[in-house]
Write a protein that holds these residues in place. Structure first.
Motif, short mmCIF file in Angstrom:
data_model
loop_
_atom_site.label_atom_id
_atom_site.label_comp_id
_atom_site.label_asym_id
_atom_site.label_seq_id
_atom_site.Cartn_x
_atom_site.Cartn_y
_atom_site.Cartn_z
N LEU A 1147 0.67 -1.35 -0.06
CA LEU A 1147 0.20 0.22 -0.02
C LEU A 1147 0.95 1.32 -0.03
CD1 LEU A 1147 -2.45 -1.03 2.72
CD2 LEU A 1147 -2.78 -1.00 -0.04
N THR A 1148 2.00 1.07 0.82
CA THR A 1148 3.01 2.40 0.79
C THR A 1148 3.44 2.63 -0.48
OG1 THR A 1148 3.63 1.56 3.02
CG2 THR A 1148 5.05 3.32 1.81
N MET A 1149 3.74 1.71 -1.34
CA MET A 1149 4.33 1.63 -2.89
C MET A 1149 3.22 2.35 -3.79
SD MET A 1149 7.49 0.77 -2.90
CE MET A 1149 7.62 1.05 -4.41
N ARG A 1150 1.89 1.95 -3.56
CA ARG A 1150 0.86 2.53 -4.23
C ARG A 1150 0.72 4.27 -3.92
NH1 ARG A 1150 -4.52 -0.26 -3.49
NH2 ARG A 1150 -5.25 1.51 -4.88
N VAL A 1151 1.02 4.57 -2.72
CA VAL A 1151 0.97 5.93 -2.32
C VAL A 1151 2.09 6.46 -2.94
CG1 VAL A 1151 1.25 7.29 -0.44
CG2 VAL A 1151 -0.15 5.69 -0.30
#
Length: 1393
Positions: A1147-1151
């Motif tokens: 999810l952090t990579m998506r951000v």
């Protein structure tokens, strides 16, 4: 086909017209208006052809003549040399539908062997040449290609050989022949244009005519008229001439007059009206009518007393290669005989009747036309009703004109028809004919088919053939020789009825003709029977033998009945068929269908015995019963039939025999009662067979009481009353004749009531309808009613439903105005108490329905209403109460009844709506209904909220506030408000709702409480709420998603982001807390649900970040995205579950990917490096993150460079193409200016300039300036010009339209030339300048706009979708709200040079 033709039959048919055989004109035929002032020949000649015609044959440029053979032989046949023609091969593929099964063989085709042998011998031995033409009258004349004419008599003997080879070499081939009426003169037309007249008595040449028509054209037709001194001819030039023969002082001469010039359209066919010997005094023969067929129309002209055009008629649209055809025939209609002209071109034959009234007026009557699916090349009359048509496939169609039916089709391929193509092309004189006429000549065979006295003669390349109509006996014998007996009988029956077509040889009065045909049919029937017995297979399966006779016996029976010859059928044919057992059985079984259809009502006694025995042995008892009820009983052995019927349970047959044979209508009822009575008395259920018998008994009693015979017909009128009395007496018997001590009284009434109470009462009801004026019948009616009451009342054997049926029946009878029945009212009270027993809950619904039905038919007058109400309330008969309350207009109590009735609560809404919508209730009554409805509103909403809302919207909208206050249950209130608003929008779209704001505010509150999952959708779709109130309400119930949406809608992006971020923090803390605490297996599902909630919340935040980043400043954007990143990274430091940490990192990579569109990569990397999660020992995650960012950067750079290179390449290609078009040299169409019309060489001033446009039109600059051809928006330095001629050619359009369309009137490369004089003798054109004009400038601007693509990020975002599966999380996702990716890599459109 027979080998020879009888000499007596050749040319021996009478031409006399039988007016008795003619039928009247069909109603579909109609009259053409009277020809009062016909057009003149000159006006027809000068008339222009119709421009709307599909084929203008005079215009040879529209004809496809590539396949026209200019040197085809005139004797070619479709079966010989033309077989290689693709067009002919295509025509041969068409299928033919033969109808010999209906009409038999109509034509007899015979080869004239004597004439054929002489033709071949003359060609081989004396070099007479091949045959080219034939005509027939009292003799047959055949013309040859070497100019000879062979004359044959009726015995096919060669009488004369006219002309010689020397004359043939001079004149060419014989192209046309004609014989006059008395068969004394012969006209021969030749291919080189000459015409000769011969004396057929001695073979003497009388005239040689060489100047009757223009030289160089062949004679196509030459025809005698009724006047032996007058003839007509036509040539290959399309002209028609009149030939008048004179003899003065022993000198023979011929005067020629042109009737029609080929310059106005070639004539292909001519046909004079020649009257038979019986009609020489017809009034129309004095006009010497001549029909002409050109390529586009037909004309009918009169030659005498003066030349006059009678009629002109255009063809329907057809193929240009179709051959026009003409044929006259005298036809009798009613009592008059008039000539009919048949003409065609293509596949449609049309008919025109010429009729002259007694006063001298002439009418032309158009009759029905015939459509065929073939191209007709020859048309001839056989008689006044029958035509012979030859199509392009060389198929001869025999057509009946009145019915338009094709009787027979013969294949003439073996004839090898001679075609006249050589003469139509005028090859003997040089071939100087039009292509249209040559095209028609490909299929012309005018001189090859001739008709005379009902005979058709056809000329082949080596033979002559004749077709004649067969006599009716010959047609039958032809079918019999082929053993087609059924077809022969059908054809004979058509002769008998007078519906046959093309009938020959059947004369006399109608009765006499029918007798002759009947005798022939009897003969055929005997032959058919003998043939069937002879051809019957002696061995094999019985089914094969039965099928063999099934194909024969019904035909024999059918035609014997049609001829009314039952004596022949039963005495002779049946006696002959009895010799074969199988044939006998088939015969007896075949009689059934004729007996059932009442075509055969009587059978001889021996045959009836055989019928009974056969059906009994074969087990066909049902079939036997169907036969018995249609036969005459007086011819039957009654005792034998009754025994057979009773033994085999054929009750219909038994009843029929007793009724019709012995007038006994009671015995059948006794026998049927004896079968169904005992089981009913014993209480046993009936079998299916017994139920059928009981139904038969009811129907039989009904028929007897109604005066109808069973199973069909009517009872004799003198027995109707007597039979009714007998049946009543039988039914009301107290006991049977053999009654036992235990027998109940009135056993027959008991039996019928127990079997089917309703149907028995219906039978009585129908019977009582007829008892109006019959005193004795009325007494029987009262007697039966008393017995019914005595039997059923207080009898436990009958159910409440059966008792109710009885009293319903009585109530109906008592309610009639002419009622004569008397029933004690106490019985009704007794029945009422019986039905309303409150202590008996069995059959509650049944008892209520019975009582309701009794009240509805008028039984209410028999009861005390007070007592009825009391009993109904005790028994909970709510439908009864509704009926009574509604009758008293006590609608409020009716509503209470609906509410108490659990089975009918759903019907209350329609009932209230009906009361409030109709005008029958008064205002006070409606107010009572309204009050009662509001009292039950909560219960109504519970039953059906949607229908309750509809009811309130339609009738109680003012009481909405009161209704809402009474609905205490929150969920029930939410359902009602939702349905109410939907109903309002459905019934009153667009109108303002009272208390609208309050209702929507209430709905929003209820959504927050009871349907939070629908809250966001409501906020997004509804416009009926205030933002501040909605925000307060969603914050009150802690619906963060809805609060965030409302804050964003208000414009507070930061506040919305904060609310959603806090919600995400709560969900993340819950997830990490549960994970660190540890979970059981039962709680794994809860963890997945929590992860799903976190992902959905993150998606909402990312989408909000994309939308808000476009409207915020850079510091605010950083704060927004970094806070989200920090929120996601913080739980990773606290959680100990590895799988949760992995999910959070994804999810952090998506951000990261999402924020990279708005925040620089160094700032993101700096934040990552400062985070202890990635800075302390976790190099692998940090390494993967950096590599992902670098890969994304490399991909973006590569995509950007590739896109730039492609766009530059396309731009260079477009510019190079434009430059090539601008610098291309122009070729002027003319050497003069299109304004002053002066050539360049005459222009004396060498300094003048010339402008050439791309359309090729040159102008002087001064001429363009004088006519203001420059574009007004261009400056003087960049003066732009437009072509004067191209611009003015669009005078019907506006200037704006011409400029907008950008036609070639403005040059693509507008070139200015200067004339520079180098010396006195010549001038040289030098290119002065080449610039982009206004149109090119607009094209360039459009091209630049075309290649102006979207932003780099938009391109990369779109391309990232295709690689998301390979590198998840490394590519930038598509941004909401951005323009869709649309990379234009195709080359630009090619511009017109």
């Amino acid at each position: 086909m027979s080998d020879s033709l009888n000499a007596c039959g050749l040319l021996g048919s009478s031409s006399q017209l039988d007016l008795m055989d003619e039928e009247t004109i069909d109603d579909k035929e109609f009259d053409i208006p009277q020809v009062d002032t016909p057009p003149t020949l000159e006006s027809i000649l000068n008339e222009l052809e119709d421009e709307d015609e599909a084929f203008v044959l005079e215009d040879t440029c529209v004809l496809n003549t590539e396949n026209v053979d200019a040197h085809s032989c005139d004797t070619a046949s479709l079966a010989s040399s033309d077989s290689g023609d693709p067009a002919h091969l295509k025509r041969k593929k068409r299928a033919v539908d033969l109808k010999a099964a209906v009409h038999g063989s109509v034509l007899q085709h015979s080869m004239l062997q004597g004439i054929s042998a002489q033709i071949v011998s003359a060609a081989d031995k004396v070099d007479a040449g091949l045959p080219t033409a034939i005509t027939v009258a009292g003799v047959i004349v055949v013309g040859t290609s070497h100019g000879l004419a062979l004359v044959f008599d009726t015995n096919q003997a060669l009488r004369l050989c006219l002309s010689n080879k020397v004359a043939g070499a001079e004149f060419g081939a014989v192209s046309a022949l004609s014989i006059n009426n008395d068969c004394s003169r012969l006209l021969c037309g030749f291919a080189k244009g000459q015409i000769t007249m011969w004396d057929l008595a001695n073979g003497k040449l009388l005239r040689t005519i060489a100047d009757a028509h223009p030289p160089g054209t062949a004679i196509l037709h030459v025809k005698f008229t009724d006047d032996p001194t007058l003839a007509v001819c036509s040539d290959s030039g399309g002209s028609v001439f009149e030939l008048a023969f004179r003899r003065v002082m022993g000198m023979r001469s011929c005067d020629s007059r042109c009737l029609f010039s080929g310059s106005k359209g070639e004539v292909c066919c001519i046909e004079p009206l020649r009257s038979p010997p019986d009609f020489t005094d017809h009034p129309l023969t004095n006009y010497y009518l001549l029909a002409l067929a050109s390529l586009t129309k037909i004309l009918v002209i009169g030659l005498k007393p003066s030349l006059k055009v009678w009629m002109t008629f255009p063809y329907s649209m057809s193929d240009p290669s179709s051959v026009p055809q003409l044929a006259w025939q005298f036809v009798g209609v009613e009592t008059a005989v008039n000539p009919i002209l048949a003409f065609c071109k293509g596949d449609t034959v049309q008919f025109l009747m010429i009729k002259r009234e007694e006063m001298g007026a002439v009418h032309v009557i158009k009759q029905r036309q015939i459509h065929l699916s073939c191209d007709i090349i020859s048309l001839n009359w056989i008689n006044s009703r029958t035509l012979a048509l030859v199509d392009s496939h060389e198929k001869l169609h025999v057509v009946d004109r009145p019915s338009q039916e094709i009787l027979e089709i013969l294949d003439l391929e073996q004839v090898q028809l001679v075609y006249n193509s050589r003469h139509f092309k005028s090859l003997a004189t040089g071939g100087n004919v039009s292509q249209a006429l040559a095209l028609v000549g490909e299929k012309a065979c005018y001189q090859s088919v001739s008709s005379y006295a009902g005979q058709i003669v056809c000329l082949g390349t080596k033979s002559a053939h004749m077709m004649t109509l067969r006599t009716w006996r010959e047609r039958l014998d032809c079918l019999l020789k082929q053993e087609h007996f059924v077809e022969a009988l059908s054809l004979a029956w058509s002769f008998h009825k007078g519906t046959a077509k093309a009938v020959v040889g059947l004369h006399g009065e109608p009765l006499k003709r029918k007798g002759v045909v009947s005798d022939k049919m009897v003969e055929i029937l005997f032959q058919f029977a003998e043939h069937a017995l002879k051809k019957c297979p002696e061995q094999g399966r019985i089914q094969v033998m039965e099928q063999h006779f099934h194909d024969v016996v019904p035909v024999l029976i059918d035609f014997c009945l049609l001829l009314h010859r039952t004596d022949l059928l039963f005495d002779q044919l049946y006696a002959r068929l009895m010799e074969n057992v199988v044939a006998k059985g088939v015969f007896l079984e075949s009689l059934e269908s004729y007996i059932v259809m009442d075509r055969l009502g009587q059978l001889p006694t021996p045959l009836m015995k055989d019928l009974l025995a056969h059906y009994h042995c074969s087990g066909l008892m049902d079939n036997l019963e169907r036969c018995i009820v249609h036969l005459d009983v007086t011819r039957l052995d009654i005792q034998q039939v009754v025994e057979v019927c009773w033994e085999n349970q054929l009750y219909d047959g038994m009843i029929y025999v007793f009724n019709s044979g012995m007038n006994d209508y009671i015995t059948p009822m006794e026998k049927l009662f004896a079968v169904i009575g005992p089981p009913l008395q014993e209480g046993r259920s009936l079998t299916a067979e017994e139920v059928v018998m009981g139904n038969k008994l009811l129907v039989y009693i009904s028929c007897c009481l109604a005066g109808r015979a069973y199973p069909l017909g009517n009872i004799p009128e003198d027995l109707v009353v007597q039979i009714k009395i007998q049946v009543f007496e039988f039914l009301i018997l107290l006991h049977t004749a053999e009654a036992s001590s235990h027998e109940e009284p009135y056993p027959y009434i008991h039996t019928l009531l127990h079997f089917d109470t309703r149907e028995f009462l219906n039978v009585l009801a129908m019977t009582f309808e007829d008892f109006k004026n019959d005193k004795q019948a009325i007494e029987y009616q009262q007697r039966i009613v008393d017995i019914l009451l005595q039997v059923m009342v207080d009898n436990p054997d009958f159910t409440p439903s059966q008792v109710g049926m009885l009293f319903t029946f009585l109530a109906r009878q008592l309610s009639k105005p002419d009622n004569t029945l008397f029933v004690n009212r106490k019985l009704f009270d007794q029945v009422l108490e019986f039905l309303c027993k409150s202590d008996d809950d069995s059959r509650h619904t049944e008892r209520q329905q019975v009582l309701l039905q009794l009240l509805q038919v008028g039984g209410v007058v028999q009861f005390d209403e007070g007592k009825l109400l009391t009993l109904a309330e005790e028994a909970k008969f709510y439908q009864i109460l509704e009926f009574l309350y509604e009758k008293k207009h006590m609608y409020d109590k009716t509503i209470d009844c609906y509410m108490k009735d659990s089975q009918r609560k759903g019907e209350i809404f329609a009932y209230i709506h009906q009361l409030m919508s109709t005008s029958s209730p008064t205002c006070e009554e409606k107010q009572m209904v309204k009050k009662k409805t509001l009292q039950h509103i909560q219960e109504l909403v519970t039953i059906d909220a949607s229908k309750s809302a509809d009811l309130v919207v339609c009738h109680f909208v003012e009481e909405v506030k009161q209704i809402i206050s009474e609905l205490l249950d929150g969920e029930l209130l939410f359902t009602f408000v939702t349905c109410f608003l939907e109903s309002w929008d459905r019934h009153h779209p667009g109108s303002t709702l009272p208390l609208e704001h309050e209702l929507h505010k209430l709905l929003l509150d209820l959504l927050c409480r009871f349907a939070p999952q629908e809250l966001l959708h409501f906020l997004q779709t509804s416009r009926h709420y205030r933002l501040d109130e909605a925000i307060q309400m969603t914050e009150k119930y802690h619906h963060s998603e809805a609060t965030g949406y409302l804050l964003e809608k208000k414009g507070d992006f930061y506040g919305a982001y904060t609310v959603l971020l806090e919600a995400l923090k709560v969900k993340l803390s819950t997830l990490t807390a549960d994970t660190n605490r540890g979970q059981s297996e039962d709680e794994e599902g809860n963890e997945s649900a929590a992860l799903g909630r976190v992902q959905r919340s993150l998606n909402d935040l990312i989408a909000l970040g994309h939308r808000s980043s476009q409207k915020l400043q850079q510091p605010q954007i950083k704060e927004l995205w970094f806070s989200l990143l920090e929120t996601l990274m913080a739980p990773q430091r606290q959680t100990t579950a590895k799988h949760i940490s992995e999910v959070l990192k994804e999810l952090t990579m998506r951000v990261f990917n999402s924020m990279s569109s708005f925040i620089s990569l160094p700032a993101i990397i700096q934040l990552v490096l400062q985070d202890p999660l990635y800075g302390e020992g976790q190099v692998a995650e940090f390494h993967g993150l950096l590599l992902g960012m670098l890969d994304t950067f490399n991909y973006e750079q590569t995509l950007f460079e590739t896109t730039t290179r492609l766009l530059n390449h396309d731009l260079h290609w477009s510019l190079a193409h434009l430059r090539t078009a601008v610098t291309k040299g122009l070729h002027p169409r003319q050497d003069y200016c299109h304004i002053c019309i002066q050539q360049y060489k005459r222009w004396q001033n060498p300094t003048e300039e010339i402008i050439i446009f791309s359309c090729g039109h040159p102008y002087h600059v001064q001429c363009l300036q004088q006519h203001d051809c420059g574009l007004s928006h261009a400056s003087e330095q960049q003066q732009q010009w437009s072509c004067y001629k191209c611009s003015t050619s669009h005078s019907g359009s506006s200037r704006q339209y011409i400029t907008a369309k950008k036609t070639r009137s403005t040059s693509l490369a507008q070139t200015r030339l200067s004339l520079v004089q180098h010396d006195e003798d010549r001038r040289k054109k030098v290119l002065d300048e080449a610039t982009l004009d206004f149109q090119q400038g607009q094209s360039w601007d459009q091209l630049r706009c075309l290649y102006k693509g979207p932003s780099r990020l938009s391109i990369l975002a779109e391309l990232s979708l295709s690689r998301s599966n390979e590198k998840a999380g490394l590519l930038i996702q598509a941004h909401p709200g951005q323009d869709p990716f649309n990379l234009k890599l195709s080359p630009p459109p090619v511009l017109e040079e």
